[in-house]
Design an enzyme around this catalytic site. Structure first.
Site: not given
Ligand code: AKG
Ligand code: FE2
Length: 285
Positions: A253, A263, A195, A197
């Site tokens: 990403h 995690r 996606h 952001d």
């Molecule tokens: O937690 C992560 O490494 C990425 C999370 C992510 O892509 C987001 O919050 O938009």
């Molecule tokens: Fe993200």
């Protein structure tokens, strides 16, 4: 020595040096699956950055002079947040998430709005806290740690992109995330989709992620992956590691599905648009 023998030896040495060079080059670029590692878990980087050309999408968005990225890129810093601060933030996350938790593999707690995953949807933690006499979960010290860390990240992003930090506004959503190997129950659990952001969250111009646990020991899988043309590039989470990047499509990403463990991370993001600014999270009275 014979001239012929010398020539043969020279040729052989050249061949060996060339082969070694090619092997080194290939292994530093990644494995056969076209994955390179931008930052490994077991290294400590003061700062590692990479410029990436800004996507053309920026033309579609309103431009905020002195803030909207003119230069796009990524950065990772290990020294910005201490191990102890990250551990403390992880404890805060656990305390909040203990009152909820998704049925699937991804739970969030939005520090600003109070949204907390519970079952297949969300509840509001602050409403819950209000009903049960406020300080059951977070103290003023917890919020002050969040603010301190957020301001440090904001300064680092501002310095990296040559922006005055007052132009960067904390924006919604800002949240703790907890990911596990549980199968997804709703779309909110599907954290592994690539996606952008800026498109997912609208207000984001600069995204940052603060990792609160370690890839390889607290969990496996779960690496952060930038989707690039040549080869995808990973950031391996490490407690206290801050990863930041411009939020446009130059930084598509996803997070790999977890293979084991749990995690924790925090997403802290900034907008150039004052309209999208949110207050620092604080105890709502
Ligand atoms: O937690 C992560 O490494 C990425 C999370 C992510 O892509 C987001 O919050 O938009
Ligand atoms: Fe993200």
């Amino acid at each position: 020595m014979h001239a012929k023998t010398t020539k043969r030896i020279l040729l052989r040495v050249t061949f060996i040096v060339l082969t070694l060079g090619i092997v080194t080059l290939l292994s530093s670029r990644g494995d056969q699956s076209g994955l390179t590692t931008f930052v490994r878990q077991d290294e400590t980087v003061r700062k590692r950055t990479l410029d990436v050309p800004c996507s053309k999408d920026y033309k579609k968005y309103q431009h905020f002079e002195g803030c909207t990225p003119r230069r796009c890129g990524r950065g990772v810093m290990d020294g910005l947040v201490t191990h102890e601060e990250a551990k403390q933030l992880q404890r805060i996350a656990k305390r909040g998430l203990a009152l909820g938790g998704s049925n699937g593999g991804a739970s969030i707690l939005d520090l600003h709005s109070g949204a907390l995953s519970k079952g297949d949807s969300f509840i509001n933690l602050y409403e819950l806290m209000k009903r049960s006499n406020h300080k059951i979960v977070f103290s003023e010290d917890d919020f002050s740690l969040y603010r301190k860390v957020k301001n440090r990240i904001r300064s680092a992003i501002a310095a990296e992109f040559g922006i005055e930090q007052d132009r960067l506004h904390l924006t919604h959503p800002t949240f703790f995330s907890r990911m596990t190997t549980k199968p997804a129950k709703t779309v909110h659990d599907e954290y592994w989709h690539p996606h952008i952001d800026k498109e997912t969250y609208g207000s984001f111009d600069y995204t940052s992620l603060l990792y609160l646990s370690d890839y390889g020991s607290d969990f496996t899988g779960g690496r952060f992956v930038f989707v690039d043309k040549e080869a995808n590039s990973t950031v391996e989470p490490r407690t206290g590691r801050v990863s930041f990047f411009t939020s446009g499509s130059e930084n598509l990403h996803f997070v790999e599905k977890l293979a084991s463990g749990t995690r924790f991370a925090i997403t802290v993001s900034f907008s150039c648009d004052k309209k999208h600014a949110i207050d620092d999270p604080h105890i709502k009275s």
